[in-house]
Design a protein around this motif. Sequence first.
Motif, PDB file in Angstrom:
ATOM      1  N   ILE A   1      64.541  41.611  13.819  1.00 47.04           N
ATOM      2  CA  ILE A   1      64.843  42.981  13.416  1.00 47.04           C
ATOM      3  C   ILE A   1      65.376  42.938  11.985  1.00 47.04           C
ATOM      4  CG2 ILE A   1      66.269  45.022  13.828  1.00 47.04           C
ATOM      5  CD1 ILE A   1      66.335  44.243  16.774  1.00 47.04           C
ATOM      6  N   ALA A   2      64.651  43.564  11.079  1.00 50.44           N
ATOM      7  CA  ALA A   2      65.097  43.625   9.686  1.00 50.44           C
ATOM      8  C   ALA A   2      66.109  44.752   9.560  1.00 50.44           C
ATOM      9  CB  ALA A   2      63.908  43.864   8.771  1.00 50.44           C
ATOM     10  N   ARG A   3      67.164  44.508   8.795  1.00 48.00           N
ATOM     11  CA  ARG A   3      68.206  45.514   8.609  1.00 48.00           C
ATOM     12  C   ARG A   3      68.521  45.669   7.130  1.00 48.00           C
ATOM     13  NH1 ARG A   3      70.504  46.825  13.464  1.00 48.00           N
ATOM     14  NH2 ARG A   3      70.207  45.345  15.134  1.00 48.00           N
ATOM     15  N   GLU A   4      68.901  46.887   6.782  1.00 45.85           N
ATOM     16  CA  GLU A   4      69.399  47.181   5.446  1.00 45.85           C
ATOM     17  C   GLU A   4      70.630  48.040   5.615  1.00 45.85           C
ATOM     18  OE1 GLU A   4      67.764  49.794   1.856  1.00 45.85           O
ATOM     19  OE2 GLU A   4      66.583  47.970   2.202  1.00 45.85           O
ATOM     20  N   ASN A   5      71.760  47.605   5.069  1.00 46.49           N
ATOM     21  CA  ASN A   5      73.045  48.288   5.265  1.00 46.49           C
ATOM     22  C   ASN A   5      73.357  48.468   6.749  1.00 46.49           C
ATOM     23  OD1 ASN A   5      73.522  48.515   2.502  1.00 46.49           O
ATOM     24  ND2 ASN A   5      72.365  50.431   2.383  1.00 46.49           N
ATOM     25  N   LEU A   6      73.088  47.426   7.529  1.00 44.45           N
ATOM     26  CA  LEU A   6      73.345  47.373   8.969  1.00 44.45           C
ATOM     27  C   LEU A   6      72.503  48.340   9.794  1.00 44.45           C
ATOM     28  CD1 LEU A   6      77.232  46.954   8.920  1.00 44.45           C
ATOM     29  CD2 LEU A   6      75.493  45.170   9.085  1.00 44.45           C
ATOM     30  N   LYS A   7      71.500  48.948   9.200  1.00 41.92           N
ATOM     31  CA  LYS A   7      70.619  49.860   9.919  1.00 41.92           C
ATOM     32  C   LYS A   7      69.246  49.213  10.047  1.00 41.92           C
ATOM     33  CE  LYS A   7      72.867  54.020   8.228  1.00 41.92           C
ATOM     34  NZ  LYS A   7      72.719  55.221   7.416  1.00 41.92           N
ATOM     35  N   PRO A   8      68.584  49.394  11.206  1.00 43.56           N
ATOM     36  CA  PRO A   8      67.236  48.829  11.343  1.00 43.56           C
ATOM     37  C   PRO A   8      66.313  49.348  10.252  1.00 43.56           C
ATOM     38  CG  PRO A   8      68.034  49.646  13.451  1.00 43.56           C
ATOM     39  CD  PRO A   8      69.018  50.078  12.421  1.00 43.56           C
TER      40      PRO A   8
END
Length: 120
Positions: free
Chosen positions: A90-97
């Motif tokens: 699961i890729a995340r950016e700023n802790l969001k998927p």
Amino acid sequence: MIIVPDEPAIGRAGLTVEDLIQQLENDIRGSVATEIQSGEKLIGVRVRLPDRYREDQSRLLALRIGSPNGGIFQLGALASIKIDPGQTEIARENLKPMVAVTSRISGRDLGSTIAEIQNG
């Protein structure tokens, strides 16, 4: 790899599922056999099967399991191994998927294309 116990076969061998789990944990994860001193610290020495046995399904199925009555059984006679592909990443950016979307733009400029995508 997931080891799936065959409870009737384990019982016939004079073992319990807990006995099997304990032996497998010792063989696969290892157990601290002794400690050595390094300066002021004690460091546990863990004894376990070499990687080539722990990571190879056929070698793992041939692993010898001892029963309390002195019998020796191969793991393959007491359990089966199921291959689990594992979790997807699961890729995340700023802790969001985050989901990456890619495309090819032909004959258009990037700015108007992005504006159109954002407007839906």
